[in-house]
Design an enzyme around this catalytic site. Structure first.
Site, PDB file in Angstrom:
ATOM      1  CG  HIS A 157      -0.401  -0.125   2.525  1.00 24.32           C
ATOM      2  ND1 HIS A 157       0.523   0.770   2.995  1.00 24.32           N
ATOM      3  CD2 HIS A 157      -0.608  -1.012   3.530  1.00 24.32           C
ATOM      4  CE1 HIS A 157       0.857   0.453   4.235  1.00 24.32           C
ATOM      5  NE2 HIS A 157       0.195  -0.640   4.578  1.00 24.32           N
TER       6      HIS A 157
ATOM      7  CG  HIS B 259       3.889  -1.555   2.539  1.00 20.91           C
ATOM      8  ND1 HIS B 259       2.716  -2.169   2.178  1.00 20.91           N
ATOM      9  CD2 HIS B 259       4.072  -1.848   3.846  1.00 20.91           C
ATOM     10  CE1 HIS B 259       2.218  -2.817   3.215  1.00 20.91           C
ATOM     11  NE2 HIS B 259       3.012  -2.634   4.238  1.00 20.91           N
TER      12      HIS B 259
ATOM     13  CB  CYS C 164      -1.413  -8.538  19.749  1.00 20.46           C
ATOM     14  SG  CYS C 164      -2.100  -8.184  18.119  1.00 20.46           S
TER      15      CYS C 164
ATOM     16  CB  CYS D 234       1.682  -7.053  17.395  1.00 20.27           C
ATOM     17  SG  CYS D 234       0.565  -5.684  17.311  1.00 20.27           S
TER      18      CYS D 234
ATOM     19  CB  CYS E 220      -3.772  -5.217  19.944  1.00 23.10           C
ATOM     20  SG  CYS E 220      -2.633  -4.556  18.739  1.00 23.10           S
TER      21      CYS E 220
ATOM     22  CG  HIS F  52      -3.183  -5.442  14.611  1.00 25.05           C
ATOM     23  ND1 HIS F  52      -1.995  -5.653  15.258  1.00 25.05           N
ATOM     24  CD2 HIS F  52      -2.883  -5.258  13.313  1.00 25.05           C
ATOM     25  CE1 HIS F  52      -1.011  -5.607  14.385  1.00 25.05           C
ATOM     26  NE2 HIS F  52      -1.513  -5.364  13.195  1.00 25.05           N
TER      27      HIS F  52
ATOM     28  CE  LYS G  47      -2.715   2.615  12.572  1.00 20.87           C
ATOM     29  NZ  LYS G  47      -2.465   1.825  13.729  1.00 20.87           N
TER      30      LYS G  47
ATOM     31  CE  LYS H 277      -6.857  -6.797   3.626  1.00 22.88           C
ATOM     32  NZ  LYS H 277      -6.379  -8.131   3.921  1.00 22.88           N
TER      33      LYS H 277
HETATM   34  N1  MSP Z   1       7.999  -6.895   8.806  1.00 25.46           N
HETATM   35  C1  MSP Z   1       8.060  -5.785   9.681  1.00 25.46           C
HETATM   36  C2  MSP Z   1       9.360  -5.039   9.505  1.00 25.46           C
HETATM   37  C3  MSP Z   1      10.574  -5.856   9.745  1.00 25.46           C
HETATM   38  S1  MSP Z   1      12.014  -4.959   9.415  1.00 25.46           S
HETATM   39  C4  MSP Z   1      13.218  -5.904  10.002  1.00 25.46           C
HETATM   40  C5  MSP Z   1       6.915  -4.829   9.379  1.00 25.46           C
HETATM   41  N2  MSP Z   1       6.371  -4.925   8.163  1.00 25.46           N
HETATM   42  S2  MSP Z   1       5.158  -4.020   7.624  1.00 25.46           S
HETATM   43  O1  MSP Z   1       4.757  -4.637   6.387  1.00 25.46           O
HETATM   44  O2  MSP Z   1       4.144  -3.859   8.603  1.00 25.46           O
HETATM   45  O3  MSP Z   1       5.791  -2.653   7.276  1.00 25.46           O
HETATM   46  C6  MSP Z   1       5.899  -1.597   8.193  1.00 25.46           C
HETATM   47  C7  MSP Z   1       6.489  -0.428   7.475  1.00 25.46           C
HETATM   48  O4  MSP Z   1       5.674  -0.065   6.339  1.00 25.46           O
HETATM   49  C8  MSP Z   1       6.582   0.868   8.262  1.00 25.46           C
HETATM   50  O5  MSP Z   1       7.660   0.917   9.151  1.00 25.46           O
HETATM   51  C9  MSP Z   1       6.721   1.844   7.110  1.00 25.46           C
HETATM   52  O6  MSP Z   1       7.965   1.745   6.512  1.00 25.46           O
HETATM   53  C10 MSP Z   1       5.683   1.326   6.153  1.00 25.46           C
HETATM   54  N3  MSP Z   1       4.358   1.834   6.475  1.00 25.46           N
HETATM   55  C11 MSP Z   1       3.258   1.088   6.778  1.00 25.46           C
HETATM   56  N4  MSP Z   1       2.198   1.926   6.924  1.00 25.46           N
HETATM   57  C12 MSP Z   1       2.583   3.200   6.746  1.00 25.46           C
HETATM   58  C13 MSP Z   1       1.920   4.428   6.693  1.00 25.46           C
HETATM   59  N5  MSP Z   1       0.620   4.543   6.874  1.00 25.46           N
HETATM   60  N6  MSP Z   1       2.654   5.519   6.410  1.00 25.46           N
HETATM   61  C14 MSP Z   1       4.004   5.451   6.164  1.00 25.46           C
HETATM   62  N7  MSP Z   1       4.650   4.297   6.202  1.00 25.46           N
HETATM   63  C15 MSP Z   1       4.007   3.167   6.579  1.00 25.46           C
HETATM   64  O7  MSP Z   1       6.605  -4.017  10.218  1.00 25.46           O
END
Ligand code: MSP
Length: 721
Positions: free
Chosen positions: A91, A94, A199, A202, A216, A219, A366, A369
């Protein structure tokens, strides 16, 4: 056993038979642990002790430590994104981190640094296991599928990563096992028990205090109460060391607000971290090298990707001294707390900086889904174009703070900065060159103060830009370039080339003005290249210099476009977006979404028709022998936490039956019950126990079970027909 009070101050208990465990050997079958760490009686060992501990057996051998110091001097840059979970498709959040790291690494390449960009996917753990199950796939098939989606999304967004690491790759697992073994051998991993609220999404324990209305906070689901025997990483031992480090290197975690958050965490005991999960419950993980019955906790596994990716290509000496992590605030704790301590315990040097950004909110809410407001990067890319989308993300977020995403905001940013300011400057310049000089860049005459002013404004940019990039002020760095671009537009208004063109006596003056403008555009194209790489290239192509060098140094020089260069005007770089049409479209989309939601609600309200199996005859049915049985004994299956082993009596016979009802019935409640058994099923061995028949039970859509019993007491062995 200890009730957890803080998940990261996990307290573990000594096995009762081991009253003096601190010096006992740690082993898989000798369940020993330190005495529980209670708040207030924490071992506040001086940092020096720990430093000495960590340095005793570094993972990097001595010569490499020196090489590390030498390599730091070199112009190199290694940047990482988090590795993303494979239980959701990419999304905009990421995409932001990944695009940002792409922008930053492109900038470092422009600067001439030896640059390496790592991204990837985090593929182990309960969540992935469950997501795979719900899709009817094996975890590996499922991970392959979603990791593929991440890769192809990044490719389509023009992201130039150097390496994509997946935690299910053997090269990663090998390094994780080596690090675990090293830390275990050093005595920093010990065995103990833990109880707490967990959780599952998480994949971590929560304290009551951390929960919001018992749920949590991330979530919004209720955590499960769990007790587990696990291995613990002795983090508490390193607490003062990390606190001192954050004081010695105040910008290790930046911006400052996040460093302060980590310092606040370090003010209280952090306890020890549970770094294993029983394999019987979570088979999808990396088994501990010394105890195959436990798999590695996902965070201990995942964080090591940053290191394993380099080790697997023998590049740790070259890049590790330059490592910069980029993450969002959601994963500050594992990166700010666990990771430096893991590195310290493993004898690996700590990262250069942990760079933490805020969240993209969708219309100030925020993204989730359940709210149905998840924004997909490829949808925006298709609608607005890749570079415009990238530009918006990097320009409109102040690094470290949250930012609000709305479609009108993208459109307005494109119209103002890219179409109006930059696009217009190119169009007007090429238009005038075409009209007055047949599209050929003229040689300039002497510069007047107004020309010098514009030249100086552009030549000052690279230094400021680099400083701002180094300070994570990406929005301001871009804004500075755009300010210079606006100055160039104003320069056109002030110098009035159309007036100069009227009088042959002003020909040289006109040449100077036009030349100044093409140079300004060239410099802007270089600085903006990391953010809008395709359009910057297109811009240089239209200026007729698509093959000219465009490193950062050449943005600090003036007059590099040779007079006589033939310009090649093309399509506008960034077409304007019709804001009214966009507003209409957004309204239409909202209405369509509302209607779809209503239709889905209506469909859900109507019961779905039942699905039946093919008809059979009474003779087919008569082949099944069903009889009443009495449960004589029931116990948990020794090798499975879902199964019970029942001993049932059926007149003169006794049978053993394995039944998947452990999560629904306590063994004691079953003894004496009359149930119905399918008696002529072929026996099967389930996890080492032979099952001689099958107990009948009903199951509803939510997975609730009810055993079939009799409403009147009949003798066992009675037939059911
Ligand atoms: N798998 C773990 C990370 C392990 S690193 C050793 C994880 N994955 S995640 O798919 O949940 O990705 C989290 C990351 O996605 C955040 O730290 C950020 O980089 C990005 N983002 C997820 N949602 C976001 C927003 N709404 N806004 C900006 N970045 C965000 O956690």
């Amino acid at each position: 056993m200890h009730e957890g009070s803080d998940p990261n101050r996990v307290e573990h208990a000594a096995a009762p038979e081991d009253p003096t465990p601190t010096s006992a050997p740690h082993g898989a079958d000798t369940a020993v642990a330190d005495p529980p760490v209670a708040p207030g009686e924490v071992d506040d060992a001086p940092a020096g002790d720990v430093a000495a501990d960590g340095a005793e057996a570094p993972l990097l051998p001595e010569p490499q430590v020196e090489a590390h110091a030498r390599a730091k001097e070199r112009g190199a840059y290694y940047a990482t994104t988090p590795i993303f979970y494979v239980n959701a498709a990419p999304h905009i959040g990421h995409a932001y981190t990944t695009i940002l790291v792409d922008v930053v690494t492109r900038f470092h390449r422009l600067r001439g640094d030896d640059t390496f960009f790592l991204t990837g996917t985090d593929e182990h753990g309960e969540n992935v296991q469950k997501a795979a199950e719900s899709h009817g796939k094996t975890p590996q098939e499922y991970a392959d599928d979603v990791a593929g989606q991440f890769r192809s999304t990044w490719d389509r967004l023009g992201i130039r990563y150097d390496e994509f690491i997946r935690t299910t790759e053997e090269r990663h697992k090998r390094v994780v096992r080596a690090v675990l073994q090293k830390v275990y051998d050093a005595g920093d991993i010990i065995y103990g028990e833990y109880a707490g609220l967990y959780c599952v999404r998480c994949e971590r324990y929560y304290t009551e205090k951390e929960l919001v209305d018992g749920k949590c906070p991330q979530h919004e689901i209720e955590p499960e109460y769990r007790t587990e025997a696990n291995y613990f990483f002795r983090m508490e031992k390193y607490r003062t060391w990390l606190r001192d480090l954050l004081h010695e290197q105040p910008d290790l975690i930046r911006p400052e607000r996040y460093r302060n958050e980590v310092l606040a965490m370090l003010r209280e005991p952090i306890g020890d971290l549970s770094i294993s999960r029983p394999r019987a419950r979570v088979p999808w993980g990396i088994p501990l090298p010394w105890d195959e019955e436990h798999v590695t906790y996902v965070w201990f596994d995942a964080l090591l990707n940053y290191w394993s990716a380099l080790v697997s290509r023998d590049a740790e000496e070259r890049y590790w001294p330059h490592v910069e992590h980029f993450i969002a605030k959601d994963i500050l704790k594992p990166h700010g707390l666990f990771w430096p301590i893991m590195l310290k315990a493993a004898g690996i040097p700590i990262y250069q900086h942990l760079n933490v950004h805020g969240y993209w909110l969708i219309d100030d809410r925020k993204m989730s889904k359940s709210l149905g407001n998840v924004v997909r990067p490829l949808d925006l890319q298709k609608k607005y174009g890749n570079d415009a989308f990238r530009y918006f993300l990097v320009r409109d977020m102040n690094f470290g703070l949250d930012a609000s995403f709305t479609e009108p905001a993208i459109a307005e940013r494109i119209n103002s900065d890219l179409a109006n300011d930059l696009g217009n400057l190119l169009n007007r310049t090429l238009g005038m060159l075409g009209r007055y000089r047949d599209g050929v860049v003229p040689a300039p005459g002497p510069l007047e103060p107004i020309d010098e002013g514009l030249k100086d404004a552009f030549l000052a940019l690279p230094d400021t830009f680099a400083r701002q990039f180094d300070a994570l002020q990406f929005d301001r760095a871009i804004e500075n370039v755009m300010e210079a671009v606006r100055k160039a537009n104003k320069y056109i208004a002030d110098t009035k080339p159309w007036e100069l063109a009227k009088d042959e006596a002003d020909a040289q003056r006109l040449d100077t003005v036009l030349h100044t403008l093409v140079e300004a555009l060239r410099c802007a194209s270089i600085l903006l290249d990391p953010v809008i790489p395709a359009k910057a290239h297109e811009l240089r192509k239209q200026l007729g210099i698509k093959n000219a060098p465009y490193d950062l140094a050449s943005a600090s020089e003036w007059g590099l476009i040779p007079p006589g260069t033939q310009t090649q005007p093309g399509e506008p770089l960034f077409p304007r977006i019709d804001l009214e049409a966009l507003a209409q479209q957004i309204e239409d989309e909202a209405r369509a979404a509302e209607e779809a939601a209503l239709a889905a609600e209506r469909a859900a309200a109507e019961p779905e028709p039942l699905e039946h199996k093919p008809e059979i005859t009474i003779h087919d049915f008569a082949k099944t022998e069903l009889r009443v049985v009495t449960v004589e004994a029931a116990e948990r299956h020794p090798n499975a936490d879902k199964l019970l082993v029942l001993t049932v009596r059926m007149g003169p016979e006794t049978r053993t039956v394995v039944s998947g009802i452990q999560q629904h019935y306590a063994p004691d409640d079953l003894v004496g019950k009359k149930l119905v058994l399918v008696t002529n099923l072929q026996p099967v061995t389930i996890r080492g126990v032979e099952s001689q028949g099958m107990i009948l039970a009903a199951e509803d859509d939510d997975g609730q079970l009810s055993l079939v019993t009799l409403d009147r007491d009949l003798a066992d062995a009675s037939e059911v027909r």
